[in-house]
Each structure stands twice: as C-alpha cells, then as structure tokens.
Design a protein around this motif. Structure first.
Motif, PDB file in Angstrom:
ATOM      1  N   SER A 106      18.767 -37.110 -67.149  1.00  0.00           N
ATOM      2  CA  SER A 106      18.686 -37.393 -68.573  1.00  0.00           C
ATOM      3  C   SER A 106      20.055 -37.274 -69.233  1.00  0.00           C
ATOM      4  N   THR A 107      20.320 -38.184 -70.153  1.00  0.00           N
ATOM      5  CA  THR A 107      21.543 -38.126 -70.954  1.00  0.00           C
ATOM      6  C   THR A 107      21.372 -37.072 -72.041  1.00  0.00           C
ATOM      7  N   PRO A 108      22.435 -36.688 -72.722  1.00  0.00           N
ATOM      8  CA  PRO A 108      22.288 -35.709 -73.809  1.00  0.00           C
ATOM      9  C   PRO A 108      21.288 -36.137 -74.879  1.00  0.00           C
ATOM     10  N   ALA A 109      21.327 -37.417 -75.269  1.00  0.00           N
ATOM     11  CA  ALA A 109      20.419 -37.885 -76.321  1.00  0.00           C
ATOM     12  C   ALA A 109      18.968 -37.858 -75.858  1.00  0.00           C
ATOM     13  N   ILE A 110      18.715 -38.322 -74.642  1.00  0.00           N
ATOM     14  CA  ILE A 110      17.353 -38.320 -74.110  1.00  0.00           C
ATOM     15  C   ILE A 110      16.863 -36.888 -73.912  1.00  0.00           C
ATOM     16  N   ALA A 111      17.723 -36.036 -73.393  1.00  0.00           N
ATOM     17  CA  ALA A 111      17.336 -34.645 -73.183  1.00  0.00           C
ATOM     18  C   ALA A 111      16.953 -33.986 -74.502  1.00  0.00           C
ATOM     19  N   ALA A 112      17.717 -34.260 -75.552  1.00  0.00           N
ATOM     20  CA  ALA A 112      17.397 -33.673 -76.861  1.00  0.00           C
ATOM     21  C   ALA A 112      16.065 -34.194 -77.383  1.00  0.00           C
ATOM     22  N   ALA A 113      15.805 -35.494 -77.210  1.00  0.00           N
ATOM     23  CA  ALA A 113      14.553 -36.076 -77.712  1.00  0.00           C
ATOM     24  C   ALA A 113      13.338 -35.519 -76.989  1.00  0.00           C
ATOM     25  N   LEU A 114      13.501 -35.205 -75.693  1.00  0.00           N
ATOM     26  CA  LEU A 114      12.369 -34.749 -74.885  1.00  0.00           C
ATOM     27  C   LEU A 114      12.364 -33.234 -74.674  1.00  0.00           C
ATOM     28  N   HIS A 115      13.263 -32.529 -75.361  1.00  0.00           N
ATOM     29  CA  HIS A 115      13.335 -31.065 -75.274  1.00  0.00           C
ATOM     30  C   HIS A 115      13.596 -30.604 -73.837  1.00  0.00           C
ATOM     31  N   LEU A 116      14.539 -31.280 -73.196  1.00  0.00           N
ATOM     32  CA  LEU A 116      14.891 -30.959 -71.818  1.00  0.00           C
ATOM     33  C   LEU A 116      16.336 -30.486 -71.749  1.00  0.00           C
ATOM     34  N   ALA A 117      16.681 -29.823 -70.663  1.00  0.00           N
ATOM     35  CA  ALA A 117      18.077 -29.516 -70.397  1.00  0.00           C
ATOM     36  C   ALA A 117      18.769 -30.800 -69.951  1.00  0.00           C
ATOM     37  N   GLU A 118      20.002 -30.986 -70.404  1.00  0.00           N
ATOM     38  CA  GLU A 118      20.749 -32.176 -70.014  1.00  0.00           C
ATOM     39  C   GLU A 118      20.826 -32.285 -68.493  1.00  0.00           C
ATOM     40  N   THR A 141      11.980 -47.255 -72.300  1.00  0.00           N
ATOM     41  CA  THR A 141      11.120 -46.079 -72.381  1.00  0.00           C
ATOM     42  C   THR A 141      11.536 -45.040 -71.348  1.00  0.00           C
ATOM     43  N   THR A 142      11.540 -43.787 -71.782  1.00  0.00           N
ATOM     44  CA  THR A 142      11.849 -42.665 -70.904  1.00  0.00           C
ATOM     45  C   THR A 142      10.698 -41.681 -70.921  1.00  0.00           C
ATOM     46  N   PHE A 143      10.221 -41.294 -69.740  1.00  0.00           N
ATOM     47  CA  PHE A 143       9.150 -40.308 -69.602  1.00  0.00           C
ATOM     48  C   PHE A 143       9.690 -39.047 -68.946  1.00  0.00           C
ATOM     49  N   VAL A 144       9.119 -37.908 -69.328  1.00  0.00           N
ATOM     50  CA  VAL A 144       9.412 -36.705 -68.554  1.00  0.00           C
ATOM     51  C   VAL A 144       8.926 -36.959 -67.131  1.00  0.00           C
ATOM     52  N   GLU A 145       9.592 -36.344 -66.176  1.00  0.00           N
ATOM     53  CA  GLU A 145       9.355 -36.695 -64.772  1.00  0.00           C
ATOM     54  C   GLU A 145       7.901 -36.528 -64.314  1.00  0.00           C
ATOM     55  N   PRO A 146       7.170 -35.467 -64.685  1.00  0.00           N
ATOM     56  CA  PRO A 146       5.779 -35.348 -64.221  1.00  0.00           C
ATOM     57  C   PRO A 146       4.876 -36.489 -64.694  1.00  0.00           C
TER      58      PRO A 146
END
Length: 249
Positions: A106-118, A141-146
């Motif tokens: 995940s990129t910084p922007a995607i990580a922030a949107a999905l509440h993930l660590a970069e 579209t980006t999904f969390v991995e699970p």
C-alpha cells in the motif's frame, strides 16, 4: 402480490421513458389505462405512479395528468455501492472489462484511507465499466488483503464484485462518498475515449464494515455526458444521494 405488481408497472414505465417511447413532456398512461393494461386495481397503479413521482421521472397528481419530466434514472442509495445492480435496475446492460488485479504494498495515501500501516499488502483492481457496451466509468479500487484475496478465484468480468463479496460474507452496506471533478489522465483518455485533460466526475468511496473498519477504497471516474449525480434533501429526511444515467441525445 400487489407489491410485486406495482414494481412491475413502475419498471415498465421507466423502460418506456428511458427508451424514448415516452419522451419528456409526453403524457403517461392514465390510471384507468394502466389498470386495464395490467388487469390491476387502482392501488398498485397509484403506488407505481407515486414511486415514479418521488424519483422525479414524472409529474402531475392531485387532479393533474402525469407527464414525463426527465429521461434519466436515479439510483436509490441502497444500491449505490454496486454499479452492476444499478444499471440492471434501469433495464440496461452493465458490462465490465478487468484490466488488472494485483497484490502489492500500500502507498501512503491508500494506507491512510484503509487505516493500514504503509506497505501493508493490499489488492488493487482496475476495471472499465460499461452501459450497453458504451465506456462509462473507470474503477481504481483497492481492498484490504483479506477481502481482496476473495477475488482471485472470481471472474471479475462475470458480474457484480459486490454481489460476490456479499455471498462470501462481506458486509457492503456502509460507504462514504466524496464527489468532485478531475482532469482525465492518459488511462482515462484511452479507456473512456475522452480528450486528455477533459473534466470527469470522480466518486471516491470508502466502504466500511459494521464495526467501522474500512475494507475498500475506490477512485471511480465517470464520463459526465453519461452519468451525473444528484442530492435531494428536506427538513424532514436525510439527504439522498443518487447516480443518474443520462439518455443519449
């Protein structure tokens, strides 16, 4: 039985409006004509006409004959998450062409949107969406991995991704939508057949679970000559967001 009948009556009138059989300004069949056509009582006929008035498709009522107000169809919020479900509900044919599906950090922007660590792995999907074979929208579209891994064994061109995810137990009823305009980039230009830099309508969507945890972030870009958005509100109701498919001129 009456409930399904009024839905069929409303759907048939929508189809006739969308096809141009009933153009803007045309008179809608009267209650008595619809009763005869559908072998129905006035109850379901009035319910169908009331539904179409609430959607802004027809006007009239209170002694005034119903007429067609517009040839565009809005979408109820409960189906806003699914493009396929919306287009099918209009009586038109949805289509999709999956161009890429990949697992990547995940990129910084995607990580922030999905509440993930970069750098946390996510699944990203690029799809072209069509209405009656006409390029209409691009999904990034980006999904969390699970959640995203559920798509690797699914034919993403076979229909609604959301319907598949729901069948796998993913709750898809919550979403936050931000709508703005964006200039077409090279990918938009090539896939949507629009000039570079031309304005597109963009819907950025964050979908969350019942507990509020985001599982999807999407950047969807629409051709504004085909789709528009509408918000209706009143002092007595929450605002309702609609997506509208414009008829060809």
């Amino acid at each position: 039985m009456d409930e399904s009948l009024h839905e069929r009556i409303a759907a048939d009138i929508r189809r006739r409006v969308l096809s141009g059989e009933l153009p803007v300004g045309a008179a809608v069949p009267s209650e008595s004509q619809l009763c005869a056509q559908w072998d129905a009582s006035r109850g379901p006929v009035r319910q169908a006409l009331g539904t179409l008035r609430a959607e802004g498709i027809i006007g009239g009522g209170r002694g005034k004959p119903p007429v067609v107000l517009r040839q565009s169809m809005s979408q109820p919020f409960e189906t806003f998450m699914s493009f396929s479900r919306w287009v099918t509900g209009l009586g038109r044919t949805p289509g999709q062409r999956t161009l890429e599906i990949a697992r990547r950090p995940s990129t910084p922007a995607i990580a922030a949107a999905l509440h993930l660590a970069e750098g946390t792995p996510v699944v990203q999907l690029l799809r072209l969406r069509l209405i009656d074979s006409q390029p209409t929208m691009i999904e990034r579209t980006t999904f969390v991995e699970p959640v995203g891994r559920l798509l690797f064994d699914f034919d993403c061109d076979s229909g609604s991704i959301y319907a598949h995810l729901e069948s796998q137990g993913v709750d898809t009823t919550h979403g936050r939508h931000v709508i703005d305009a964006v200039a077409a980039d090279q990918t938009d230009h090539e896939l949507l057949d629009v000039p570079m830099g031309s304005p597109l309508l963009r819907e950025r969507r964050t979908a969350t679970s019942l507990t509020g945890e985001p599982f999807e972030y999407s950047d969807d870009r629409y051709r504004p000559d085909i789709v528009s958005f509408s918000i209706e509100n009143s002092q007595r109701a929450h605002p309702a967001l609609s997506r509208i498919a414009e008829t060809a001129s």
